[in-house]
Scaffold this motif. Structure first.
Motif, PDB file in Angstrom:
ATOM      1  N   GLU A  46     -19.035 -56.707 -11.794  1.00 14.75           N
ATOM      2  CA  GLU A  46     -18.630 -57.945 -12.471  1.00 14.75           C
ATOM      3  C   GLU A  46     -17.161 -57.847 -12.889  1.00 14.75           C
ATOM      4  OE1 GLU A  46     -19.724 -60.463 -16.527  1.00 14.75           O
ATOM      5  OE2 GLU A  46     -20.787 -58.602 -16.035  1.00 14.75           O
ATOM      6  N   PRO A  47     -16.308 -58.718 -12.357  1.00 12.10           N
ATOM      7  CA  PRO A  47     -14.901 -58.698 -12.779  1.00 12.10           C
ATOM      8  C   PRO A  47     -14.770 -58.966 -14.276  1.00 12.10           C
ATOM      9  CG  PRO A  47     -15.206 -60.043 -10.810  1.00 12.10           C
ATOM     10  CD  PRO A  47     -16.574 -59.735 -11.336  1.00 12.10           C
ATOM     11  N   VAL A  48     -13.765 -58.360 -14.877  1.00 11.42           N
ATOM     12  CA  VAL A  48     -13.466 -58.571 -16.294  1.00 11.42           C
ATOM     13  C   VAL A  48     -12.099 -59.244 -16.389  1.00 11.42           C
ATOM     14  CG1 VAL A  48     -12.980 -57.438 -18.494  1.00 11.42           C
ATOM     15  CG2 VAL A  48     -14.837 -56.596 -17.039  1.00 11.42           C
ATOM     16  N   GLY A  49     -12.022 -60.348 -17.099  1.00 10.33           N
ATOM     17  CA  GLY A  49     -10.747 -61.041 -17.235  1.00 10.33           C
ATOM     18  C   GLY A  49     -10.575 -62.122 -16.185  1.00 10.33           C
ATOM     19  N   GLU A  50      -9.383 -62.702 -16.163  1.00  9.96           N
ATOM     20  CA  GLU A  50      -9.120 -63.866 -15.326  1.00  9.96           C
ATOM     21  C   GLU A  50      -8.390 -63.553 -14.026  1.00  9.96           C
ATOM     22  OE1 GLU A  50     -10.356 -66.776 -16.076  1.00  9.96           O
ATOM     23  OE2 GLU A  50     -11.210 -65.949 -17.925  1.00  9.96           O
ATOM     24  N   GLN A  51      -7.825 -62.366 -13.896  1.00  8.97           N
ATOM     25  CA  GLN A  51      -7.030 -62.094 -12.700  1.00  8.97           C
ATOM     26  C   GLN A  51      -7.915 -61.952 -11.465  1.00  8.97           C
ATOM     27  OE1 GLN A  51      -5.414 -57.918 -12.385  1.00  8.97           O
ATOM     28  NE2 GLN A  51      -6.064 -57.838 -14.535  1.00  8.97           N
ATOM     29  N   PRO A  52      -7.375 -62.259 -10.278  1.00  9.33           N
ATOM     30  CA  PRO A  52      -8.161 -62.146  -9.043  1.00  9.33           C
ATOM     31  C   PRO A  52      -8.712 -60.732  -8.877  1.00  9.33           C
ATOM     32  CG  PRO A  52      -6.106 -63.304  -8.633  1.00  9.33           C
ATOM     33  CD  PRO A  52      -6.015 -62.763 -10.028  1.00  9.33           C
ATOM     34  N   TYR A  53      -9.969 -60.664  -8.459  1.00 14.53           N
ATOM     35  CA  TYR A  53     -10.627 -59.365  -8.344  1.00 14.53           C
ATOM     36  C   TYR A  53     -10.157 -58.633  -7.096  1.00 14.53           C
ATOM     37  CZ  TYR A  53     -14.211 -55.806  -8.020  1.00 14.53           C
ATOM     38  OH  TYR A  53     -14.871 -54.608  -7.934  1.00 14.53           O
ATOM     39  N   ARG A  54      -9.951 -57.323  -7.249  1.00  7.51           N
ATOM     40  CA  ARG A  54      -9.600 -56.492  -6.103  1.00  7.51           C
ATOM     41  C   ARG A  54     -10.161 -55.098  -6.309  1.00  7.51           C
ATOM     42  NH1 ARG A  54      -3.735 -55.044  -3.259  1.00  7.51           N
ATOM     43  NH2 ARG A  54      -4.600 -53.466  -1.849  1.00  7.51           N
TER      44      ARG A  54
END
Length: 321
Positions: free
Chosen positions: A41-49
């Motif tokens: 699960e990505p954390v925060g708003e930046q694009p996941y990588r």
């Protein structure tokens, strides 16, 4: 834990292989459960990588990843996959690990042991480089009296065994294992298992065997790295290396003797090999032979010329491009 490929080639995966709008769903549907046995699960708003390299070996598996802020969650429902291995997790940034109802805040580079036999989560609130060394449950049970008691245990940052383990991992990360045969791969796997066992309390005969196996191999790698980094120093000697690694001069000498070479012979050959590469490298075409000799730790040109001719059959000047 994933079963190793026959040739033990690293497997590489990148979220950039997917369009940005599909990236998270692809990672959550496949790579999370397959690579980590967990939801991603990505954390925060930046694009996941995330970029992942998996290095499988008999009994152990080294996984390294570079990722944006992320949370891994292994839920109770996921325990049905039957994974029961242990994982030593090391994050270059801060991370919060939760297991057994406890929250443990790990600082940058601070290792922690978790078990995939129980629900857990790990949150990395910042972009980081992540290492996880998985070891089969049966291997750790053979060498450590109570591995479950080591779960969530902190490892002191000044641990000598940890330093050698990380050095061994760096060696693996920089080595092409494509052509490694099964016997060598099994040996590397045992070395890593030995180091993990020593890190978490192996004692008695088990500790002795681990010290003779994984710890000795990792220490030898570290000593050779010290030598390679110090070849330009004319004062490089066995005493310098022994002090650097906190062992006796005789211990260093015996380690090389087990490989059928003396310490002095090893250093001389590494210096000559470096000189050969420099002579053949167009980037050093402007250097005189004496300058190359000095750069490789030789203080006497005639001695360098004689040693070089004996090893390569021709004087140094014959190898200039």
């Amino acid at each position: 834990m994933q079963k190793p490929d026959a040739d033990y080639r690293p497997a590489r995966f990148s979220s950039n292989a997917f369009p940005e709008r599909e990236r998270v769903s692809a990672w959550r549907d496949f790579f999370g459960p397959t690579m980590f046995g967990a939801d991603v699960e990505p954390v925060g708003e930046q694009p996941y990588r995330q970029d992942i390299v998996v290095r499988p070996l008999p009994g152990v598996c080294l996984l390294s990843a570079t990722n944006t802020p992320v949370r891994f969650t292994r839920s109770r429902a996921m325990l049905a996959d039957g994974r029961g291995d242990y994982g030593l997790h090391i994050n270059s940034g801060r991370s919060m690990v939760r297991q057994r109802g406890r929250d443990v805040l790990c600082g940058p580079g601070e290792p922690i042991l978790v078990t995939s036999a129980e629900a857990a989560s790990m949150t990395s609130p910042e972009a980081s480089h992540f290492l996880c060394l998985h070891i089969d449950r049966s291997l750790l049970l053979m060498n450590v009296a109570d591995p479950d008691g080591c779960v969530l245990q902190r490892v002191p940052g000044d641990s000598v065994t940890l330093r050698y383990l990380l050095g061994y991992i760096r060696f693996l990360e920089s080595t092409d294992l494509t052509a490694v045969d099964t016997q060598i791969a099994a040996s590397v796997g045992r070395h890593l298992a030995d180091l993990l066992s020593l890190l978490f309390g192996a004692t008695g005969d088990t500790a002795t065997l681990a010290q003779r196996g994984g710890l000795r191999a990792a220490r030898m790698l570290a000593i050779k790295r010290t030598i390679n980094e110090s070849l330009s120093e004319q004062a490089l000697g066995v005493e310098h290396v022994a002090v650097r690694h906190g062992i006796s001069v005789r211990s260093v000498q015996r380690m090389f003797e087990r490989e059928g070479v003396t310490f002095t012979e090893y250093v001389l050959n590494r210096r000559l090999d470096r000189a050969f590469r420099m002579l053949r490298d167009p980037a050093h075409a402007g250097m005189y032979v004496i300058d190359i000799a000095l750069a490789c730790g030789f203080g006497d040109l005639s001695y360098f010329n004689g040693c070089f001719r004996r090893k390569f059959g021709e004087p140094p000047g014959c190898f200039r491009r």
